[in-house]
Design a protein around this motif. Structure first.
Motif, PDB file in Angstrom:
ATOM      1  N   ARG A 147       1.011  -1.196  -0.202  1.00 29.75           N
ATOM      2  CA  ARG A 147       0.008   0.129  -0.067  1.00 29.75           C
ATOM      3  C   ARG A 147       0.801   1.259  -0.099  1.00 29.75           C
ATOM      4  NH1 ARG A 147      -4.962  -1.820   1.560  1.00 29.75           N
ATOM      5  NH2 ARG A 147      -5.327  -3.986   1.938  1.00 29.75           N
ATOM      6  N   GLY A 186      -9.313  -2.300  -2.615  1.00 24.35           N
ATOM      7  CA  GLY A 186      -8.313  -1.580  -2.045  1.00 24.35           C
ATOM      8  C   GLY A 186      -7.440  -0.991  -2.961  1.00 24.35           C
ATOM      9  N   LYS A 187      -7.027   0.109  -2.437  1.00 22.55           N
ATOM     10  CA  LYS A 187      -5.863   0.860  -3.414  1.00 22.55           C
ATOM     11  C   LYS A 187      -4.388   0.272  -2.998  1.00 22.55           C
ATOM     12  CE  LYS A 187      -4.885   5.568  -4.921  1.00 22.55           C
ATOM     13  NZ  LYS A 187      -5.119   4.973  -6.284  1.00 22.55           N
ATOM     14  N   PHE A 188      -3.503  -0.075  -3.961  1.00 18.35           N
ATOM     15  CA  PHE A 188      -2.256  -0.702  -3.929  1.00 18.35           C
ATOM     16  C   PHE A 188      -1.440   0.048  -4.601  1.00 18.35           C
ATOM     17  CE2 PHE A 188      -5.380  -4.045  -3.984  1.00 18.35           C
ATOM     18  CZ  PHE A 188      -5.629  -4.368  -2.531  1.00 18.35           C
ATOM     19  N   ASP A 295      -0.604  -9.096   2.849  1.00 22.77           N
ATOM     20  CA  ASP A 295      -0.861  -7.739   2.745  1.00 22.77           C
ATOM     21  C   ASP A 295       0.272  -7.137   3.542  1.00 22.77           C
ATOM     22  OD1 ASP A 295      -1.817  -5.163   3.057  1.00 22.77           O
ATOM     23  OD2 ASP A 295      -3.797  -5.672   3.645  1.00 22.77           O
TER      24      ASP A 295
END
Length: 417
Positions: A147, A186-188, A295
């Motif tokens: 992230r 989500g944003k990665f 993650d």
């Protein structure tokens, strides 16, 4: 009561002990595998991410940057947690771990472990074929998500470093992440898909399949207490449920419990423990997870196991036998649901296990210096599933006086004095 006799006793029926038993058996030794449980693979070997980490050529060393150290010191990180009550026990080990984690120490560890890591998948593939369980190995690799642009950049730089060892991986942007894992949310900043590692969707079943192969080939399984081990004449004796068993040689492959045998014999090997937890969840709707996914910036991993999606935590430092703490599972459960549509928990309570670790993140493999016929095979840290069969081969080669396929010197117990 009549004594049973054998060539070799292997104490511990996890992946490490079973791997050693199979390789000794292959070299003509009569072997009895001894465990406190009634079946193989019910302890540390059951609860892991299921990865055969053939690409993990850089060791899990203690971080040295100030940001990580502060988060760890204030227990503010999901990937590492410590229990204050256990601090007097594990702090001296942590200091040795920190000292061993210098750039030079990490390089030595990587070089020593490289032949084992790179041979690990081939050893598993041979055993899986012989055991007849091809469904327990998937050639999917695993995905490491980021992230933060900083952590992503650091990992891409790390990838460039490990390419010199022959490691291959794909660097992914948002579109390629979505193509490989459509149900992630989500944003990665990016991801790295490590292509070579194997994935085992039921690690406990794999160990049991290897143990079944061992018994089909004439090996014996006995339930007993390793703490009853005694020298007897020119060999060793243990008390099992069905009576005493004697052998010329014995292998200590008890993972985080190996000190129960080596400490009473006078060895001061600095074996530490990193505890870890997992819990399985159903997937909501038609959601499917294709790969194990780490993650990285939040400190947990999701793996598509046969029982469900396994949420696994990072490391907990505590006394080995302290009561479980579900802090890391509790911290990461909501984060994991933001990443993937997890449903209800499959089991009510998280599982807890312990990883056996030495400060230099290398196992102890080889002869006990002061006791003829005593051999060590423990301390495989985060790579027990990966290294069990290949270290079993190295140990068996040493015990049968074959030419070892890898240099055994870095794994000797004598390195700790």
């Amino acid at each position: 009561m009549k004594q049973d006799e054998t060539d070799v006793l292997v104490l511990g029926a996890g992946i490490v002990g079973v791997g050693a038993a199979l390789h000794l058996q292959r070299r003509g030794r009569d072997v009895v595998l001894v465990d406190r449980n009634a079946a193989a693979g019910d302890e540390t070997s059951y609860g892991n991410a299921g990865l055969i980490e053939v690409a993990s050529v850089l060791p899990y060393m203690f971080p040295r940057d100030l940001g990580h150290l502060l988060r760890y010191a204030f227990n503010g990180s999901a990937d590492v947690h410590y229990q204050l009550s256990g601090l007097p026990e594990f702090l001296p080990w942590l200091l040795r771990y920190f000292q061993a984690s210098s750039p030079e120490g990490a390089e030595r560890t990587a070089r020593a472990a490289l032949p084992l890591i790179r041979q690990s998948l081939a050893e598993h593939e041979a055993l899986i074929a012989e055991a007849g369980v091809p469904e327990l190995l998937r050639k999917t690799g695993w995905i490491k998500l980021f992230r933060s642009e900083v952590s992503f950049g650091n990992s891409v730089a790390e990838l460039d470093r490990v390419k010199r060892f022959g490691v291959t991986a794909d660097v992914l942007d948002d579109a390629s992440i979505a193509a490989r894992e459509p149900n992630l949310m989500g944003k990665f900043a990016g991801a790295i898909h490590w292509l070579e590692p194997g994935f085992v969707p039921d690690p406990g079943a794999l160990v049991k399949a290897y143990a079944a192969l061992f018994t089909r080939k004439g090996g014996r399984f006995a339930r007993g207490d390793a703490r009853s081990l005694q020298q007897q004449g020119g060999g060793w004796r243990i008390t099992a449920d069905d009576g005493p068993i004697t052998a010329r040689e014995v292998v200590v492959a008890l993972g985080p419990w190996s000190d129960l045998v080596f400490r009473p014999l006078g060895y001061r090997i600095p074996l530490g423990v990193k505890r870890g937890y997992h819990q399985h969840f159903a997937a909501r709707g038609n959601a499917v997870l294709q790969h194990p996914v780490l993650d990285a910036d939040r400190g947990y991993l999701l793996a598509p196991m046969k029982r469900g999606i396994r949420l696994t935590t990072g490391a907990e430092f505590a006394r080995r036998d302290a009561p479980p703490s579900h802090v890391q599972i509790d911290r990461t459960r909501a984060m994991a649901r933001d990443l993937f549509p997890l449903g209800d928990a499959v089991e009510q309570q998280p599982w807890m296990g312990a990883r056996p670790c030495l400060p230099d993140m290398l196992p102890v493999i080889g002869r006990a210096p002061r006791h003829p016929g005593l051999w060590f095979d423990f301390g495989h840290q985060h790579h027990g599933l990966t290294l069990g069969p290949v270290t079993g081969r190295l140990l068996a080669e040493m015990m049968t006086r074959e030419e070892p396929f890898a240099d055994p010197v870095p794994f000797a117990a004598e390195r700790f004095g």
